[in-house]
Write a protein that holds these residues in place. Structure first.
Motif, PDB file in Angstrom:
ATOM      1  N   UNK A  53       0.832  -1.203   0.000  1.00  0.00           N
ATOM      2  CA  UNK A  53       0.000   0.000   0.000  1.00  0.00           C
ATOM      3  C   UNK A  53       0.868   1.255   0.000  1.00  0.00           C
ATOM      4  N   UNK A  54       0.678   2.075  -1.019  1.00  0.00           N
ATOM      5  CA  UNK A  54       1.451   3.311  -1.151  1.00  0.00           C
ATOM      6  C   UNK A  54       2.780   3.132  -1.855  1.00  0.00           C
ATOM      7  N   UNK A  55       3.110   1.915  -2.199  1.00  0.00           N
ATOM      8  CA  UNK A  55       4.384   1.610  -2.864  1.00  0.00           C
ATOM      9  C   UNK A  55       4.110   0.848  -4.160  1.00  0.00           C
ATOM     10  N   UNK A  60       7.942  -4.537  -3.422  1.00  0.00           N
ATOM     11  CA  UNK A  60       7.626  -5.690  -2.581  1.00  0.00           C
ATOM     12  C   UNK A  60       8.261  -6.954  -3.146  1.00  0.00           C
ATOM     13  N   UNK A  61       8.153  -7.146  -4.456  1.00  0.00           N
ATOM     14  CA  UNK A  61       8.758  -8.343  -5.061  1.00  0.00           C
ATOM     15  C   UNK A  61      10.248  -8.425  -4.761  1.00  0.00           C
ATOM     16  N   UNK A  99       7.473  -0.286   8.396  1.00  0.00           N
ATOM     17  CA  UNK A  99       6.361   0.590   8.708  1.00  0.00           C
ATOM     18  C   UNK A  99       5.643   0.005   9.923  1.00  0.00           C
ATOM     19  N   UNK A 100       5.654   0.740  10.999  1.00  0.00           N
ATOM     20  CA  UNK A 100       5.104   0.233  12.267  1.00  0.00           C
ATOM     21  C   UNK A 100       3.650  -0.217  12.113  1.00  0.00           C
ATOM     22  N   UNK A 101       2.815   0.586  11.485  1.00  0.00           N
ATOM     23  CA  UNK A 101       1.399   0.236  11.359  1.00  0.00           C
ATOM     24  C   UNK A 101       1.215  -1.049  10.548  1.00  0.00           C
ATOM     25  N   UNK A 102       1.981  -1.215   9.497  1.00  0.00           N
ATOM     26  CA  UNK A 102       1.863  -2.410   8.664  1.00  0.00           C
ATOM     27  C   UNK A 102       2.389  -3.647   9.394  1.00  0.00           C
TER      28      UNK A 102
END
Length: 114
Positions: A53-55, A60-61, A99-102
């Motif tokens: 999300x946002x990236x 991610x891959x 990312x702390x929330x993630x």
């Protein structure tokens, strides 16, 4: 015609985005559009989508192996047992998106699923 399949250097037809990087070629050919089976595999996909999300997905891959190492191959039972120390370890892990929330969402989701 725009947006249609494009032949790659090997002659195989792919979505245009699937030819933009070698990582995407491999992802397009081996994973994209294929069903994912098994709770841990589905959990991995859910978590990676959340981290994305946002990236861009390529971000991610390129970090997926780091995520797998950091999150015990996304084994739900293992991640559900993570402690505050594990959360701090993850926040310091340069191989993932820190990312702390993630990270907290990933741990909370594992606990719900376990």
């Amino acid at each position: 015609m725009t947006g249609g399949a494009v032949a790659g250097p090997d002659g195989r037809l792919r979505c245009p985005w699937g030819l933009s990087t070698e990582d995407y070629v491999r992802y397009h050919d081996e994973e994209w559009g294929r069903p994912v089976h098994g709770d841990d595999a589905l959990f991995e996909r859910l978590c990676l989508e959340a981290f994305q999300s946002g990236l861009s997905w390529i971000t991610i891959l390129r970090r997926r192996e780091g995520f797998r190492r950091a999150f015990d191959d996304f084994g739900i039972a293992a991640v559900a047992k993570y402690t505050e120390a594990d959360k701090e370890r993850l926040l310091a892990d340069e191989g993932i998106i820190r990312n702390r929330a993630k990270i907290e969402a990933t741990l909370a989701n594992a606990r719900v699923l376990a």
